[in-house]
Design a protein around this motif. Structure first.
Motif, mmCIF file in Angstrom:
data_model
loop_
_atom_site.group_PDB
_atom_site.id
_atom_site.type_symbol
_atom_site.label_atom_id
_atom_site.label_comp_id
_atom_site.label_asym_id
_atom_site.label_seq_id
_atom_site.Cartn_x
_atom_site.Cartn_y
_atom_site.Cartn_z
ATOM 1 N N GLN A 68 -1.343 -3.035 -10.317
ATOM 2 C CA GLN A 68 -1.725 -1.954 -9.416
ATOM 3 C C GLN A 68 -3.220 -1.740 -9.582
ATOM 4 O O GLN A 68 -3.720 -1.588 -10.690
ATOM 5 C CB GLN A 68 -0.960 -0.659 -9.732
ATOM 6 C CG GLN A 68 -1.231 0.446 -8.720
ATOM 7 C CD GLN A 68 -0.463 1.725 -9.022
ATOM 8 O OE1 GLN A 68 -0.147 2.024 -10.161
ATOM 9 N NE2 GLN A 68 -0.151 2.485 -7.993
ATOM 10 N N PHE A 69 -3.905 -1.703 -8.484
ATOM 11 C CA PHE A 69 -5.361 -1.646 -8.483
ATOM 12 C C PHE A 69 -5.872 -0.198 -8.452
ATOM 13 O O PHE A 69 -5.082 0.721 -8.201
ATOM 14 C CB PHE A 69 -5.891 -2.427 -7.283
ATOM 15 C CG PHE A 69 -5.588 -3.900 -7.374
ATOM 16 C CD1 PHE A 69 -4.387 -4.415 -6.911
ATOM 17 C CD2 PHE A 69 -6.495 -4.773 -7.945
ATOM 18 C CE1 PHE A 69 -4.086 -5.766 -7.002
ATOM 19 C CE2 PHE A 69 -6.213 -6.129 -8.042
ATOM 20 C CZ PHE A 69 -5.002 -6.623 -7.581
ATOM 21 N N PRO A 70 -7.169 0.009 -8.724
ATOM 22 C CA PRO A 70 -7.707 1.378 -8.736
ATOM 23 C C PRO A 70 -7.452 2.142 -7.446
ATOM 24 O O PRO A 70 -7.324 3.370 -7.478
ATOM 25 C CB PRO A 70 -9.201 1.165 -8.990
ATOM 26 C CG PRO A 70 -9.259 -0.104 -9.785
ATOM 27 C CD PRO A 70 -8.160 -0.966 -9.211
ATOM 28 N N ASP A 71 -7.373 1.449 -6.305
ATOM 29 C CA ASP A 71 -7.095 2.185 -5.061
ATOM 30 C C ASP A 71 -5.596 2.414 -4.874
ATOM 31 O O ASP A 71 -5.165 2.885 -3.833
ATOM 32 C CB ASP A 71 -7.687 1.452 -3.850
ATOM 33 C CG ASP A 71 -7.000 0.108 -3.588
ATOM 34 O OD1 ASP A 71 -7.304 -0.509 -2.558
ATOM 35 O OD2 ASP A 71 -6.165 -0.314 -4.413
ATOM 36 N N LEU A 72 -4.814 2.072 -5.861
ATOM 37 C CA LEU A 72 -3.361 2.288 -5.982
ATOM 38 C C LEU A 72 -2.514 1.285 -5.208
ATOM 39 O O LEU A 72 -1.283 1.334 -5.330
ATOM 40 C CB LEU A 72 -2.959 3.727 -5.605
ATOM 41 C CG LEU A 72 -3.605 4.800 -6.475
ATOM 42 C CD1 LEU A 72 -3.204 6.190 -5.986
ATOM 43 C CD2 LEU A 72 -3.239 4.616 -7.945
ATOM 44 N N HIS A 73 -3.129 0.366 -4.459
ATOM 45 C CA HIS A 73 -2.288 -0.654 -3.864
ATOM 46 C C HIS A 73 -1.807 -1.595 -4.964
ATOM 47 O O HIS A 73 -2.401 -1.670 -6.055
ATOM 48 C CB HIS A 73 -3.006 -1.388 -2.722
ATOM 49 C CG HIS A 73 -3.754 -2.617 -3.118
ATOM 50 N ND1 HIS A 73 -5.067 -2.605 -3.539
ATOM 51 C CD2 HIS A 73 -3.357 -3.911 -3.165
ATOM 52 C CE1 HIS A 73 -5.458 -3.837 -3.808
ATOM 53 N NE2 HIS A 73 -4.439 -4.652 -3.602
ATOM 54 N N SER A 74 -0.729 -2.281 -4.673
ATOM 55 C CA SER A 74 -0.135 -3.135 -5.695
ATOM 56 C C SER A 74 0.126 -4.528 -5.120
ATOM 57 O O SER A 74 0.293 -4.697 -3.906
ATOM 58 C CB SER A 74 1.180 -2.531 -6.189
ATOM 59 O OG SER A 74 1.806 -3.357 -7.151
ATOM 60 N N SER B 210 0.862 -1.182 0.000
ATOM 61 C CA SER B 210 0.000 0.000 0.000
ATOM 62 C C SER B 210 0.893 1.224 0.000
ATOM 63 O O SER B 210 1.678 1.424 0.932
ATOM 64 C CB SER B 210 -0.898 0.012 1.240
ATOM 65 O OG SER B 210 -1.795 -1.068 1.203
ATOM 66 N N ASN C 69 -0.223 4.878 -11.533
ATOM 67 C CA ASN C 69 -1.666 5.088 -11.638
ATOM 68 C C ASN C 69 -2.359 3.938 -12.379
ATOM 69 O O ASN C 69 -3.209 4.164 -13.233
ATOM 70 C CB ASN C 69 -1.940 6.419 -12.351
ATOM 71 C CG ASN C 69 -3.308 6.966 -12.012
ATOM 72 O OD1 ASN C 69 -3.910 6.629 -10.982
ATOM 73 N ND2 ASN C 69 -3.830 7.822 -12.870
ATOM 74 N N SER D 37 -0.186 7.793 0.996
ATOM 75 C CA SER D 37 -1.352 8.501 0.504
ATOM 76 C C SER D 37 -0.927 9.562 -0.505
ATOM 77 O O SER D 37 -0.032 10.367 -0.230
ATOM 78 C CB SER D 37 -2.070 9.165 1.694
ATOM 79 O OG SER D 37 -3.151 9.922 1.250
#
Lengths: 113, 109
Positions: A68-74, A24, A51, A27
């Motif tokens: 990498q997912f839409p919430d930006l975690h990878s 994660s 992104n 922010s």
């Protein structure tokens, strides 16, 4: 505390298995980088996402993949694990590209037995 | 030959000494990072610089783009400075960080 969270901290698994490492970012950071640090190779760049899109690829094996997912975690997926995959896996995040300051997570220590 | 080379590989110093770690690179770069890795494994970014000099507390980093060389200096060294120091060159064309092999620093009380 860098603000970058990696889980799990430690992972022990058998050869041939598949594992998923999670990162994660801080922010607001859009870039996530994955690195591998093994005793004989030092730190090696694996892959970067920005992104949600793959931005750069380094020495990443075909058995490894990331997203990498839409919430930006990878997540970094390692499959058909071999003894030589035992290493520390770090992720780092930055606002943009690596020309800016990058913040590292604490790493996931993977041991393949 | 590695694209990013550090020297020395190992360094032992007495508390209070002035320490210099060197980093030379052969690739064209737009930025250079200095990282610190403690025995527990965690990595901390110390500096990112593309020209000149930066200072943070007892740490000073300099870079000479023409000579493709950077130095990390630690003034009044302390045992808590014991760590591996890694330089990493950012090549803009490849958007990758290329890491040096690290310098293991031990500061003895």
């Amino acid at each position: 505390d860098s603000g970058v969270t990696q889980t799990p901290k430690h992972l022990i698994t058998a050869t041939g298995q598949r594992v998923t490492l999670r990162c994660s970012p801080r922010s607001g950071d859009l870039s996530v980088y994955w690195y591998q640090q093994s005793l004989d190779q030092g730190l090696q760049f694996l892959i970067q996402y920005y992104n949600g899109e793959e931005r750069a690829k380094g020495n990443i094996l075909e058995r490894f993949s990331a997203q990498q997912f839409p919430d930006l975690h990878s997540e970094l997926n390692l499959s058909s694990l071999e003894l030589g995959d035992s290493a520390l896996y770090f992720c780092a995040s930055s606002v943009g590209g690596v020309s800016g300051e990058a913040f590292f997570g604490q790493g996931t220590r993977l041991t393949v037995v | 030959k590695n694209e990013v080379e550090q020297s020395p590989q190992n360094l032992t110093a007495q508390e209070g000494e002035f320490i210099t770690i060197n980093c030379s690179y052969s690739v064209g770069i737009s930025a250079l990072h200095w990282l610190q890795q403690h025995p527990g494994g965690g990595i901390v970014s110390l500096f990112m610089l593309s020209s000149g000099k930066k200072k943070h507390g007892r740490l000073i980093a300099t870079i000479n783009i023409q000579e493709k060389h950077s130095s990390l200096h630690i003034t009044a060294s302390h045992p808590r400075d014991s760590a591996v120091y890694i330089c990493a060159a950012y090549g803009g064309a490849t958007n990758k960080l290329i890491f040096g092999t690290g310098t293991l620093l031990a500061v003895q009380p």
